[in-house]
Design a protein around this motif. Structure first.
Motif, PDB file in Angstrom:
ATOM      1  N   LEU A  10       0.865  -1.181   0.000  1.00 50.63           N
ATOM      2  CA  LEU A  10       0.000   0.000   0.000  1.00 50.63           C
ATOM      3  C   LEU A  10       0.899   1.228   0.000  1.00 50.63           C
ATOM      4  CD1 LEU A  10      -2.885  -0.918   2.487  1.00 50.63           C
ATOM      5  CD2 LEU A  10      -2.875  -1.037  -0.018  1.00 50.63           C
ATOM      6  N   ALA A  11       0.815   2.018  -1.056  1.00 51.10           N
ATOM      7  CA  ALA A  11       1.764   3.107  -1.255  1.00 51.10           C
ATOM      8  C   ALA A  11       1.574   4.252  -0.273  1.00 51.10           C
ATOM      9  CB  ALA A  11       1.659   3.641  -2.688  1.00 51.10           C
ATOM     10  N   HIS A  12       0.350   4.430   0.220  1.00 52.18           N
ATOM     11  CA  HIS A  12       0.112   5.569   1.101  1.00 52.18           C
ATOM     12  C   HIS A  12      -1.064   5.318   2.028  1.00 52.18           C
ATOM     13  CE1 HIS A  12      -3.081   6.701  -1.888  1.00 52.18           C
ATOM     14  NE2 HIS A  12      -3.676   7.154  -0.802  1.00 52.18           N
ATOM     15  N   MET A  13      -1.176   6.193   3.019  1.00 53.98           N
ATOM     16  CA  MET A  13      -2.405   6.395   3.801  1.00 53.98           C
ATOM     17  C   MET A  13      -2.607   7.898   3.907  1.00 53.98           C
ATOM     18  SD  MET A  13      -4.192   3.761   4.944  1.00 53.98           S
ATOM     19  CE  MET A  13      -3.960   1.999   4.699  1.00 53.98           C
ATOM     20  N   ARG A  14      -3.847   8.279   4.073  1.00 54.48           N
ATOM     21  CA  ARG A  14      -4.198   9.703   4.087  1.00 54.48           C
ATOM     22  C   ARG A  14      -4.831  10.077   5.433  1.00 54.48           C
ATOM     23  NH1 ARG A  14      -9.195  11.810   1.482  1.00 54.48           N
ATOM     24  NH2 ARG A  14      -9.722  13.774   2.546  1.00 54.48           N
ATOM     25  N   ARG A  15      -4.614  11.293   5.853  1.00 58.94           N
ATOM     26  CA  ARG A  15      -5.280  11.885   7.007  1.00 58.94           C
ATOM     27  C   ARG A  15      -5.864  13.239   6.590  1.00 58.94           C
ATOM     28  NH1 ARG A  15      -4.630   7.366   8.166  1.00 58.94           N
ATOM     29  NH2 ARG A  15      -3.400   6.475   9.884  1.00 58.94           N
ATOM     30  N   ASP A  46      -7.387  20.231   5.186  1.00 58.65           N
ATOM     31  CA  ASP A  46      -6.427  19.824   4.157  1.00 58.65           C
ATOM     32  C   ASP A  46      -6.209  18.307   4.192  1.00 58.65           C
ATOM     33  OD1 ASP A  46      -6.084  22.390   3.284  1.00 58.65           O
ATOM     34  OD2 ASP A  46      -4.016  22.616   3.992  1.00 58.65           O
ATOM     35  N   LYS A  47      -5.986  17.764   3.021  1.00 58.26           N
ATOM     36  CA  LYS A  47      -5.698  16.348   2.851  1.00 58.26           C
ATOM     37  C   LYS A  47      -4.191  16.148   2.985  1.00 58.26           C
ATOM     38  CE  LYS A  47      -7.765  14.818  -0.732  1.00 58.26           C
ATOM     39  NZ  LYS A  47      -8.090  14.415  -2.131  1.00 58.26           N
ATOM     40  N   VAL A  48      -3.781  15.235   3.877  1.00 55.70           N
ATOM     41  CA  VAL A  48      -2.363  14.987   4.138  1.00 55.70           C
ATOM     42  C   VAL A  48      -2.077  13.516   3.823  1.00 55.70           C
ATOM     43  CG1 VAL A  48      -0.521  15.046   5.863  1.00 55.70           C
ATOM     44  CG2 VAL A  48      -2.366  16.753   5.940  1.00 55.70           C
ATOM     45  N   VAL A  49      -1.210  13.288   2.855  1.00 57.74           N
ATOM     46  CA  VAL A  49      -0.922  11.930   2.387  1.00 57.74           C
ATOM     47  C   VAL A  49       0.447  11.498   2.895  1.00 57.74           C
ATOM     48  CG1 VAL A  49      -0.618  10.432   0.376  1.00 57.74           C
ATOM     49  CG2 VAL A  49      -2.352  12.247   0.340  1.00 57.74           C
ATOM     50  N   MET A  50       0.472  10.393   3.632  1.00 55.90           N
ATOM     51  CA  MET A  50       1.722   9.817   4.138  1.00 55.90           C
ATOM     52  C   MET A  50       2.182   8.764   3.134  1.00 55.90           C
ATOM     53  SD  MET A  50       0.521   9.211   8.097  1.00 55.90           S
ATOM     54  CE  MET A  50      -0.818   8.128   7.579  1.00 55.90           C
ATOM     55  N   TRP A  51       3.272   9.042   2.456  1.00 55.55           N
ATOM     56  CA  TRP A  51       3.744   8.140   1.407  1.00 55.55           C
ATOM     57  C   TRP A  51       4.667   7.082   1.994  1.00 55.55           C
ATOM     58  CZ3 TRP A  51       1.314   7.840  -2.992  1.00 55.55           C
ATOM     59  CH2 TRP A  51       0.638   8.962  -3.497  1.00 55.55           C
ATOM     60  N   TYR A  52       4.086   5.939   2.375  1.00 56.48           N
ATOM     61  CA  TYR A  52       4.880   4.826   2.889  1.00 56.48           C
ATOM     62  C   TYR A  52       5.946   4.397   1.879  1.00 56.48           C
ATOM     63  CZ  TYR A  52       1.044   4.090   6.291  1.00 56.48           C
ATOM     64  OH  TYR A  52       0.109   4.230   7.285  1.00 56.48           O
ATOM     65  N   VAL A  53       5.576   4.436   0.608  1.00 53.22           N
ATOM     66  CA  VAL A  53       6.497   3.997  -0.434  1.00 53.22           C
ATOM     67  C   VAL A  53       7.752   4.871  -0.472  1.00 53.22           C
ATOM     68  CG1 VAL A  53       5.491   5.392  -2.296  1.00 53.22           C
ATOM     69  CG2 VAL A  53       6.572   3.224  -2.854  1.00 53.22           C
ATOM     70  N   SER A  54       7.617   6.126  -0.077  1.00 50.91           N
ATOM     71  CA  SER A  54       8.772   7.020   0.005  1.00 50.91           C
ATOM     72  C   SER A  54       9.517   6.843   1.316  1.00 50.91           C
ATOM     73  CB  SER A  54       8.310   8.475  -0.144  1.00 50.91           C
ATOM     74  OG  SER A  54       9.380   9.374   0.007  1.00 50.91           O
TER      75      SER A  54
END
Length: 423
Positions: free
Chosen positions: A309-314, A331-339
């Protein structure tokens, strides 16, 4: 064949690096699914981690959003529930917004305290005692699957192994009618697909219709379970659990989709990724064959390397400053696990696939904090057992063509992976 594959991939990556280096940062849209379909997202995240680790994209197919790309920054967002919400009513956990009337709660898309009560209902499925019981089933089915694979001819590893084994496991977990188990695969794919021409469905209406088919099918099973004594399957646990037995239809479907996707897409794509990774790093393949005791650390490494799973969002609940950037309420905040899993500041040689790392469990693929994947030990167990059984049978499984990847910046996975086992 492998050399031809590697050369074509290197050409694509070189072109992506040139483009990522030349574009102004304010134009970056790292959530573009096409970057993931072509496996060319890497240089964009490399540049963001170095130059703009908390980045704002003003315009994308998913609307404006923040990208958080460094390992430690992701953990800080993940654990700050007072400011960064997972609630479905605010948009949920993915970069893609769902229309308000179609939003469905699940415990991963809830904040405390409601999150904890619903999560605890299914947690007994993943206790060590129950996992020991499941292991016998997993080993038997893995052996049967592998023994029926063709040798000396090309076949699709995704369909014959990854999908089949994870779908069988889902059917066991739900005590789902065996002959209909591939419906679970379809519903998992439908839940995360992006509608459009050439996709699984062309419109959101078609997608919703198939999800309602899922809900109706499970509703009939639910009626059976609620009128039976409690059993050890997920549906029975929810039917008899105090926090879940009175769920409204949207919450019911939301939790079903969570458990189906969590139990299917993630494990199946890591299972495929393990074959692909070992072919990309043949010296690690030799190391694993020479020392099967490395399977535990190999499993953790492939989960990090694949990041299924490339990301999760908060969603921000208030105005706040984070790493010098002013994030506004809503605001939409995307945590990029893949990064984060390729962050040189947190992981040594992150682009290398190293099956005997000193700290193989140091990765973000399962999330962090209260939303850490409830089924992570089962996922690790499935991968461990399949590779124990592979090493007993096959000297090598050769990738003979580049995989076809999923058009998604959420599920980082494979549609097909052509392989051959030597006769």
């Amino acid at each position: 064949m492998q050399g031809t594959i590697d050369l074509a991939r290197k050409t694509d990556l070189d072109a992506a690096r040139e483009r990522a280096a030349s574009l102004p940062l304010e134009t970056f849209d790292p959530g573009d699914p096409e970057l993931f379909r072509t496996d060319t997202h890497w240089p964009y995240f490399d540049r963001l981690r170095k130059e703009d680790p908390v980045h704002y994209c003003r315009d994308s197919m998913f609307g404006p959003y923040w990208s958080v790309t460094r390992y430690n920054d992701i953990m800080d967002i993940e654990t700050n529930h007072a400011v960064f919400s997972s609630a479905s009513a605010l948009g949920g956990i993915t970069i893609r917004d769902i229309a308000p009337d179609l939003r469905r709660e699940s415990f991963i898309a809830m904040d405390p305290p409601r999150h904890s009560a619903q999560r605890k209902t299914v947690a007994p499925m993943f206790t060590p005692t129950h996992l020991d019981e499941l292991a016998l089933n997993i080993r038997r089915r893995s052996a049967e699957c592998l023994d029926n694979l063709p040798t000396g001819e090309v076949f699709d590893w995704v369909d014959r192994v990854s999908i089949e084994l994870t779908t069988q496991m889902l059917a066991v977990l739900f005590d789902f009618p065996w002959d209909d188990r591939r419906k679970l695969t379809r519903w998992s794919d439908i839940a995360t697909t992006i509608p459009g021409p050439g996709g699984l469905v062309e419109t959101e209406e078609e997608r919703q219709a198939e999800l309602m088919e899922c809900a109706n099918y499970f509703a009939s099973l639910w009626k059976e379970r609620i009128n039976q004594p409690p059993k050890s399957d997920l549906l029975s646990m929810m039917a008899h659990g105090a926090a879940t037995r009175d769920m409204d239809p949207k919450n019911f479907l939301g939790n079903l989709v969570l458990l189906i996707v969590g139990g299917n897409d993630t494990t199946r794509n890591t299972m495929s990724g393990s074959i692909y990774a070992l072919n990309q790093y043949p010296q690690q393949y030799r190391k694993l064959r020479d020392n099967p005791a490395l399977i535990d650390s190999f499993v953790s490494e492939v989960i990090r390397w694949q990041t299924p799973l490339a990301h999760m969002r908060r969603t921000a609940l208030e105005d706040m400053e984070f790493r010098g950037k002013k994030i506004k309420k809503g605001d939409k905040v995307v945590m990029w696990y893949v990064s984060g899993n390729r962050d040189e500041g947190a992981i040594d040689r992150p682009y290398d696939f190293i099956i005997d790392r000193a700290r193989p469990r140091q990765h973000l693929s399962f999330g962090f904090g209260i939303h850490r994947c409830v089924g992570l030990r089962l996922a690790e167990l499935q991968l461990k057992i399949i590779w124990e059984e592979i090493l007993k049978r096959f000297e090598n499984i050769e990738v003979v063509g580049e995989p076809k990847r999923v058009y998604s910046s959420f599920v980082k996975g494979y549609e097909t992976l052509p392989v051959r086992i030597a006769a």
